[in-house]
Design a protein around this motif. Structure first.
Motif, PDB file in Angstrom:
ATOM      1  N   LEU A 236      63.541  84.022  25.276  1.00  0.00           N
ATOM      2  CA  LEU A 236      64.573  84.442  24.357  1.00  0.00           C
ATOM      3  C   LEU A 236      64.296  85.954  23.926  1.00  0.00           C
ATOM      4  N   ASP A 237      63.279  86.478  24.361  1.00  0.00           N
ATOM      5  CA  ASP A 237      63.049  88.016  24.130  1.00  0.00           C
ATOM      6  C   ASP A 237      62.868  88.256  22.749  1.00  0.00           C
ATOM      7  N   ALA A 238      62.536  87.288  21.726  1.00  0.00           N
ATOM      8  CA  ALA A 238      62.194  87.511  20.518  1.00  0.00           C
ATOM      9  C   ALA A 238      60.869  88.161  20.264  1.00  0.00           C
ATOM     10  N   ILE A 239      60.460  88.123  19.105  1.00  0.00           N
ATOM     11  CA  ILE A 239      59.155  88.926  18.652  1.00  0.00           C
ATOM     12  C   ILE A 239      58.035  87.799  18.150  1.00  0.00           C
ATOM     13  N   GLN A 240      57.028  87.727  18.632  1.00  0.00           N
ATOM     14  CA  GLN A 240      55.953  86.799  18.149  1.00  0.00           C
ATOM     15  C   GLN A 240      55.268  87.176  16.949  1.00  0.00           C
ATOM     16  N   VAL A 241      55.143  86.764  16.054  1.00  0.00           N
ATOM     17  CA  VAL A 241      54.460  87.576  14.873  1.00  0.00           C
ATOM     18  C   VAL A 241      53.335  86.473  14.676  1.00  0.00           C
ATOM     19  N   ASN A 242      51.908  86.770  14.850  1.00  0.00           N
ATOM     20  CA  ASN A 242      50.846  85.877  14.857  1.00  0.00           C
ATOM     21  C   ASN A 242      50.214  85.912  13.190  1.00  0.00           C
ATOM     22  N   TYR A 243      50.038  84.484  12.841  1.00  0.00           N
ATOM     23  CA  TYR A 243      49.204  84.382  11.681  1.00  0.00           C
ATOM     24  C   TYR A 243      48.144  83.501  12.167  1.00  0.00           C
ATOM     25  N   TYR A 244      47.110  84.005  11.631  1.00  0.00           N
ATOM     26  CA  TYR A 244      45.729  83.288  11.934  1.00  0.00           C
ATOM     27  C   TYR A 244      45.290  82.126  11.080  1.00  0.00           C
ATOM     28  N   LEU A 245      44.999  80.917  11.915  1.00  0.00           N
ATOM     29  CA  LEU A 245      44.424  79.932  10.983  1.00  0.00           C
ATOM     30  C   LEU A 245      42.951  80.196  10.461  1.00  0.00           C
ATOM     31  N   ASP A 246      42.509  79.715   9.544  1.00  0.00           N
ATOM     32  CA  ASP A 246      40.990  80.061   9.232  1.00  0.00           C
ATOM     33  C   ASP A 246      39.886  78.883   9.761  1.00  0.00           C
ATOM     34  N   GLU A 247      39.424  79.451  11.004  1.00  0.00           N
ATOM     35  CA  GLU A 247      38.331  78.541  11.714  1.00  0.00           C
ATOM     36  C   GLU A 247      37.380  78.113  10.654  1.00  0.00           C
ATOM     37  N   GLU A 248      36.753  79.025   9.714  1.00  0.00           N
ATOM     38  CA  GLU A 248      35.668  78.889   8.935  1.00  0.00           C
ATOM     39  C   GLU A 248      36.057  77.732   7.911  1.00  0.00           C
ATOM     40  N   ASN A 249      37.149  77.647   7.699  1.00  0.00           N
ATOM     41  CA  ASN A 249      37.572  76.589   6.556  1.00  0.00           C
ATOM     42  C   ASN A 249      38.405  75.483   7.364  1.00  0.00           C
ATOM     43  N   CYS A 250      37.914  75.024   8.388  1.00  0.00           N
ATOM     44  CA  CYS A 250      38.653  73.792   9.050  1.00  0.00           C
ATOM     45  C   CYS A 250      40.006  74.240   9.430  1.00  0.00           C
ATOM     46  N   TRP A 251      40.264  75.399   9.915  1.00  0.00           N
ATOM     47  CA  TRP A 251      41.563  75.578  10.530  1.00  0.00           C
ATOM     48  C   TRP A 251      42.732  75.621   9.327  1.00  0.00           C
ATOM     49  N   ALA A 252      42.237  75.971   7.955  1.00  0.00           N
ATOM     50  CA  ALA A 252      43.289  75.838   7.113  1.00  0.00           C
ATOM     51  C   ALA A 252      44.295  77.011   7.120  1.00  0.00           C
ATOM     52  N   LEU A 253      45.557  76.883   6.511  1.00  0.00           N
ATOM     53  CA  LEU A 253      46.299  77.847   6.591  1.00  0.00           C
ATOM     54  C   LEU A 253      46.313  78.515   5.369  1.00  0.00           C
ATOM     55  N   ASP A 254      46.382  79.947   5.328  1.00  0.00           N
ATOM     56  CA  ASP A 254      46.138  80.669   3.910  1.00  0.00           C
ATOM     57  C   ASP A 254      47.396  81.623   3.778  1.00  0.00           C
ATOM     58  N   VAL A 255      48.084  81.241   2.695  1.00  0.00           N
ATOM     59  CA  VAL A 255      49.436  82.042   2.558  1.00  0.00           C
ATOM     60  C   VAL A 255      49.114  83.675   2.536  1.00  0.00           C
ATOM     61  N   ASN A 256      47.812  84.053   1.758  1.00  0.00           N
ATOM     62  CA  ASN A 256      47.543  85.488   1.994  1.00  0.00           C
ATOM     63  C   ASN A 256      47.739  85.858   3.486  1.00  0.00           C
ATOM     64  N   GLU A 257      47.376  85.182   4.445  1.00  0.00           N
ATOM     65  CA  GLU A 257      47.416  85.408   5.725  1.00  0.00           C
ATOM     66  C   GLU A 257      48.881  85.635   6.124  1.00  0.00           C
ATOM     67  N   LEU A 258      49.732  84.768   5.794  1.00  0.00           N
ATOM     68  CA  LEU A 258      50.989  84.633   6.079  1.00  0.00           C
ATOM     69  C   LEU A 258      51.649  86.054   5.657  1.00  0.00           C
ATOM     70  N   ARG A 259      51.353  86.400   4.336  1.00  0.00           N
ATOM     71  CA  ARG A 259      51.772  87.721   3.631  1.00  0.00           C
ATOM     72  C   ARG A 259      51.452  88.959   4.552  1.00  0.00           C
ATOM     73  N   ARG A 260      49.968  88.890   4.918  1.00  0.00           N
ATOM     74  CA  ARG A 260      49.656  90.186   5.910  1.00  0.00           C
ATOM     75  C   ARG A 260      50.393  90.117   6.989  1.00  0.00           C
ATOM     76  N   ALA A 261      50.576  88.870   7.743  1.00  0.00           N
ATOM     77  CA  ALA A 261      51.268  88.971   9.091  1.00  0.00           C
ATOM     78  C   ALA A 261      52.822  89.442   8.912  1.00  0.00           C
ATOM     79  N   LEU A 262      53.383  88.868   7.671  1.00  0.00           N
ATOM     80  CA  LEU A 262      54.918  89.087   7.426  1.00  0.00           C
ATOM     81  C   LEU A 262      54.971  90.471   7.473  1.00  0.00           C
ATOM     82  N   ASN A 263      54.107  91.316   6.409  1.00  0.00           N
ATOM     83  CA  ASN A 263      54.418  92.546   6.007  1.00  0.00           C
ATOM     84  C   ASN A 263      54.067  93.513   7.100  1.00  0.00           C
ATOM     85  N   GLU A 264      53.148  93.219   7.923  1.00  0.00           N
ATOM     86  CA  GLU A 264      52.783  94.184   9.321  1.00  0.00           C
ATOM     87  C   GLU A 264      54.058  94.052  10.074  1.00  0.00           C
TER      88      GLU A 264
END
Length: 533
Positions: A236-264
């Motif tokens: 679709l020629d859209a833009i992929q924005v990556n947020y990383y799951l936390d491997e050290e914490n059983c691949w948990a999703l962290d909202v701070n990481e969502l915020r970092r990815a969004l702001n960048e």
């Protein structure tokens, strides 16, 4: 005739050629036509040969660049290589193994899982309604088949359905969602039957993507991700924005990481979509309630459209883990959220305990859509007419299985629990065996049907991989395939943090085969470390 279409020389020639092909000799004036035609054809054939090959219209340079950019690792180069090796084995070429084990894709039946009897009975009855008179089919299966057939034009599975899918099946999906979510209301009008979950995900992304330059739509996806997402975004020629799951914490999703990815991402695109895969693929984590609430709050606050990929909702194995649907949590967070957050949730016949990948059955529930957009979505879906009707029927049985008191209930529950208990056993076995291998670490497989272990690759191997222009984990997986016949997908196909390496392997093979497979991986890994130490 004018334009030489009929009755002219050419036509005589063609008839002559046809009668020659039919073994008759052409008579009279036809013969001359035949001769002229074939000599003209010869002359032009010579000309074509002289030029060797006329430039093709469709080349790698002229093709759609978005399609060229698409990558889909689950069926990528490693799987093509596995296919070649299989052909060689069939020809009798000797290898250090006797079969290729395809642990690259979540294809349950191909790995020996038995179909659920009741589901197949209903689909069989729908496909061949004469069987409705047969005493060898249970009454509860016949009842469902009759209801589905009544929803089909001409009482046949062979007719097109409404673009959104058969009405009574959408009603059953809505009832299923209400039961699953403890009474949260669901409207059949918000349900769209789809060709597997993939079709729904692609359609929603397609309708969401717009803008150019810095206002091009950004789509936030988890890394590691299921490559359908990156592929659809590329196409679709859209833009992929990556947020990383936390491997050290059983691949948990962290909202701070969502915020970092969004702001960048805001510096170069307009992020307006957030994709969540729960339970995770390839990572197998199951999101807890608090995490889901945080994500919903984040989406509400940042005005993001939520995509919840919930195809593994039946596949939860770890003690203390439970599947919470985004729809349910959204409702429980109160009207401010429930009436505003735009959410599309996806489910499928392909995973769970059914494993019916080939039927391509699925649905999506889309809530809080702008009324005018609803019309646009139905229009988009109507271009593909309707999802396969046998897949719609299979989806119906997933959401409307036998209930206590019906004759098929006992067998159905026995089969369902057998598959899920087996998978839970294999999840634990896989985690334990991987963690006994030096240089391998595997998080608990809380859900879904894959292990995604982290592997240590020595620097010598990394150098050799670079010399072959390969990602280090692709190099590792190729070697694993060539030496053991085991086909897994490198982590680079899903995305991973820089400098870490993984592979994804399904836990679908039967327990005994899985044990042998894991032993082989262990032996290979130890040898690999020794070789490149």
């Amino acid at each position: 005739g004018p334009g030489g279409c009929r009755g002219g020389r050419t036509d005589v020639a063609l008839r002559g050629a046809a009668s020659l092909a039919a073994g008759r000799r052409p008579r009279g004036p036809r013969r001359e036509g035949t001769v002229r035609w074939s000599s003209a054809a010869k002359a032009s054939a010579v000309k074509i040969n002289e030029k060797a090959s006329r430039e093709k219209i469709l080349t790698l340079e002229s093709m759609n660049p978005q399609v060229k950019a698409v990558e889909y690792a689950v069926r990528g180069p490693i799987v093509l290589k596995a296919g070649e090796i299989e052909k060689e084995l069939r020809k009798g070429i000797k290898k250090p193994f006797t079969e290729v084990i395809k642990a690259n894709i979540g294809d349950a039946h191909a790995m020996g899982q038995r179909p659920i009897t009741f589901l197949r009975q209903v689909v069989a009855l729908c496909t061949y309604p004469n069987l409705l008179d047969s005493p060898s089919f249970p009454e509860d299966a016949k009842k469902r088949a009759r209801r589905i057939l009544q929803g089909c034009g001409g009482n046949s599975l062979g007719s097109y359905t409404a673009s959104q899918g058969i009405n009574c099946i959408r009603e059953d999906v809505a009832s299923y969602i209400e039961r699953r979510d403890g009474g949260v209301p669901a409207d059949p009008d918000n349900i769209y039957l789809t060709t597997g979950a993939s079709d729904g995900i692609s359609a929603i992304l397609k309708i969401l993507v717009s803008g150019g330059g810095k206002s091009r739509t950004g789509v936030m996806i988890p890394i590691p991700q299921y490559p359908l997402y990156s592929a659809a975004i590329s196409e679709l020629d859209a833009i992929q924005v990556n947020y990383y799951l936390d491997e050290e914490n059983c691949w948990a999703l962290d909202v701070n990481e969502l915020r970092r990815a969004l702001n960048e991402a805001k510096a170069y695109c307009n992020p307006k979509v957030l994709c969540i895969i729960n339970p995770g693929n390839p990572t197998g984590q199951v999101q807890n309630r608090k995490c889901t609430e945080d994500v919903i709050h984040f989406a509400w606050e940042e005005k993001l459209f939520l995509l919840a990929d919930e195809v593994y909702q039946d596949n939860v194995y770890s003690e203390g883990c439970q599947f919470h649907s985004f729809k349910k949590i959204l409702y429980e967070m109160g009207p401010e959220y429930y009436n505003n957050v735009e959410l599309a949730s996806f489910h499928s016949t392909s995973k769970g305990y059914m494993g019916e990948c080939g039927y391509r059955g699925g649905y999506m529930e889309v809530i809080n859509l702008h009324p005018e957009i609803k019309g646009q979505l139905v229009k988009l879906l109507s271009v593909r007419l309707c999802p396969p009707v046998s897949g719609q029927a299979a989806m119906d049985i997933v959401v409307n299985p036998p209930v206590p008191g019906e004759e098929s209930y006992a067998q159905f529950i026995k089969e369902k629990e057998s598959v899920l208990n087996n998978l839970a056993k294999k999840a634990k076995l896989t985690e334990d065996m991987f963690n006994k291998i030096p240089g391998v670490h595997c998080n608990p497989l809380q859900g879904a049907m894959y292990a995604f272990p982290r592997i240590f690759i020595p620097s010598k191997a990394i150098e050799e991989a670079k010399a072959h222009k390969m990602a280090p984990d692709m190099f590792y997986c190729m070697k694993l395939l060539e030496e053991t016949g085991i086909c897994v997908v490198p982590g680079s196909g899903f995305g991973q943090r820089e400098g870490t390496y993984h592979f994804r392997m399904t836990i679908l093979p039967p327990v005994e085969k899985l044990k042998i497979l894991l032993e082989k991986v262990k032996d290979f890994h130890i040898k690999f470390l020794e070789k490149y130490a």
